[in-house]
Design a protein around this motif. Structure first.
Motif, PDB file in Angstrom:
ATOM      1  N   LEU A  73     -48.236 -15.712  17.372  1.00  0.00           N
ATOM      2  CA  LEU A  73     -49.559 -16.130  16.902  1.00  0.00           C
ATOM      3  C   LEU A  73     -49.979 -15.324  15.678  1.00  0.00           C
ATOM      4  CD1 LEU A  73     -51.381 -16.643  20.309  1.00  0.00           C
ATOM      5  CD2 LEU A  73     -50.820 -18.423  18.635  1.00  0.00           C
ATOM      6  N   HIS A  74     -49.706 -14.028  15.691  1.00  0.00           N
ATOM      7  CA  HIS A  74     -50.047 -13.182  14.546  1.00  0.00           C
ATOM      8  C   HIS A  74     -49.364 -13.686  13.270  1.00  0.00           C
ATOM      9  CE1 HIS A  74     -51.171  -9.611  12.321  1.00  0.00           C
ATOM     10  NE2 HIS A  74     -49.905  -9.458  11.979  1.00  0.00           N
ATOM     11  N   ARG A  75     -48.103 -14.080  13.393  1.00  0.00           N
ATOM     12  CA  ARG A  75     -47.378 -14.592  12.232  1.00  0.00           C
ATOM     13  C   ARG A  75     -47.975 -15.921  11.751  1.00  0.00           C
ATOM     14  NH1 ARG A  75     -41.674 -15.448  12.987  1.00  0.00           N
ATOM     15  NH2 ARG A  75     -42.040 -15.660  15.205  1.00  0.00           N
ATOM     16  N   THR A  76     -48.497 -16.750  12.683  1.00  0.00           N
ATOM     17  CA  THR A  76     -49.126 -18.002  12.246  1.00  0.00           C
ATOM     18  C   THR A  76     -50.396 -17.715  11.450  1.00  0.00           C
ATOM     19  OG1 THR A  76     -50.552 -18.452  14.186  1.00  0.00           O
ATOM     20  CG2 THR A  76     -48.239 -19.207  14.296  1.00  0.00           C
ATOM     21  N   VAL A  89     -51.369 -19.015   7.793  1.00  0.00           N
ATOM     22  CA  VAL A  89     -52.629 -19.734   7.551  1.00  0.00           C
ATOM     23  C   VAL A  89     -53.735 -18.943   8.251  1.00  0.00           C
ATOM     24  CG1 VAL A  89     -53.945 -21.854   7.879  1.00  0.00           C
ATOM     25  CG2 VAL A  89     -51.482 -21.980   7.454  1.00  0.00           C
ATOM     26  N   PRO A  90     -54.526 -18.188   7.484  1.00  0.00           N
ATOM     27  CA  PRO A  90     -55.596 -17.397   8.104  1.00  0.00           C
ATOM     28  C   PRO A  90     -56.635 -18.284   8.805  1.00  0.00           C
ATOM     29  CG  PRO A  90     -55.154 -16.637   5.864  1.00  0.00           C
ATOM     30  CD  PRO A  90     -54.401 -17.931   6.056  1.00  0.00           C
ATOM     31  N   ALA A  91     -57.234 -17.739   9.848  1.00  0.00           N
ATOM     32  CA  ALA A  91     -58.298 -18.439  10.574  1.00  0.00           C
ATOM     33  C   ALA A  91     -59.419 -18.792   9.593  1.00  0.00           C
ATOM     34  CB  ALA A  91     -58.841 -17.564  11.698  1.00  0.00           C
ATOM     35  N   GLY A  92     -59.919 -20.010   9.702  1.00  0.00           N
ATOM     36  CA  GLY A  92     -60.989 -20.472   8.834  1.00  0.00           C
ATOM     37  C   GLY A  92     -60.508 -21.091   7.532  1.00  0.00           C
ATOM     38  N   GLU A  93     -59.215 -20.967   7.227  1.00  0.00           N
ATOM     39  CA  GLU A  93     -58.675 -21.534   5.991  1.00  0.00           C
ATOM     40  C   GLU A  93     -57.762 -22.730   6.253  1.00  0.00           C
ATOM     41  OE1 GLU A  93     -56.991 -18.586   3.380  1.00  0.00           O
ATOM     42  OE2 GLU A  93     -58.641 -17.196   3.773  1.00  0.00           O
ATOM     43  N   GLU A  94     -57.783 -23.253   7.475  1.00  0.00           N
ATOM     44  CA  GLU A  94     -56.889 -24.353   7.841  1.00  0.00           C
ATOM     45  C   GLU A  94     -57.065 -25.579   6.949  1.00  0.00           C
ATOM     46  OE1 GLU A  94     -57.466 -21.898  11.594  1.00  0.00           O
ATOM     47  OE2 GLU A  94     -58.799 -22.704  10.062  1.00  0.00           O
TER      48      GLU A  94
END
Length: 135
Positions: free
Chosen positions: A106-109, A113-118
């Motif tokens: 999950l950290h690598r995901t 793609v950072p949270a909020g930038e999907e």
């Protein structure tokens, strides 16, 4: 920049008498589908059974019970496992997933793609075209 993240994960299927059966699962995340994680469960020589999870569902499930209906996720009592319960018309399954390798995945995901930038990674025009003119 790598736009996909994948991992193999050993997990356990909890069977009705509370014993466990070891299984292998493949995890895959793609930046062009930034909200989803695909998990393929390998059972013997059969084709893998694939489920698609919301990335946020697995992330939140690390700290508290989350989900409703077909998928529920919650932390194990020992903080070393994550429980994933799946329900379908074909039956129910409960999995114990080792937390550390899942958290690493999950950290690598989130590095991809950072949270909020999907939404920055979704091609809205292509998605609309697929909806309006399916191939």
């Amino acid at each position: 920049m790598n736009t996909t993240v994948s991992a193999q994960l050993g997990l356990r299927l909890v069977v009705p008498d509370r014993t466990t059966v070891p299984l292998l699962a493949g995890l895959e995340y793609a930046a062009d589908d930034p909200y989803a994680i695909r998990m393929a469960f390998y059972v013997g020589d059969d084709e893998p059974v694939e489920w698609i999870f919301a990335r946020e569902l697995l992330t939140v499930g690390i700290v508290r019970k989350v989900g409703d209906g077909d998928v529920e996720v919650w932390p194990g009592p020992d903080d070393g496992t994550l429980h994933i319960a799946l329900s379908s018309p074909f039956g129910d399954a409960l999995f114990e997933v080792p937390l550390s390798p899942l958290a690493d995945f999950l950290h690598r995901t989130y590095q991809t793609v950072p949270a909020g930038e999907e939404t920055e990674f979704i091609d809205i025009d292509a998605e609309l075209e697929n909806l309006l003119w399916p191939s």
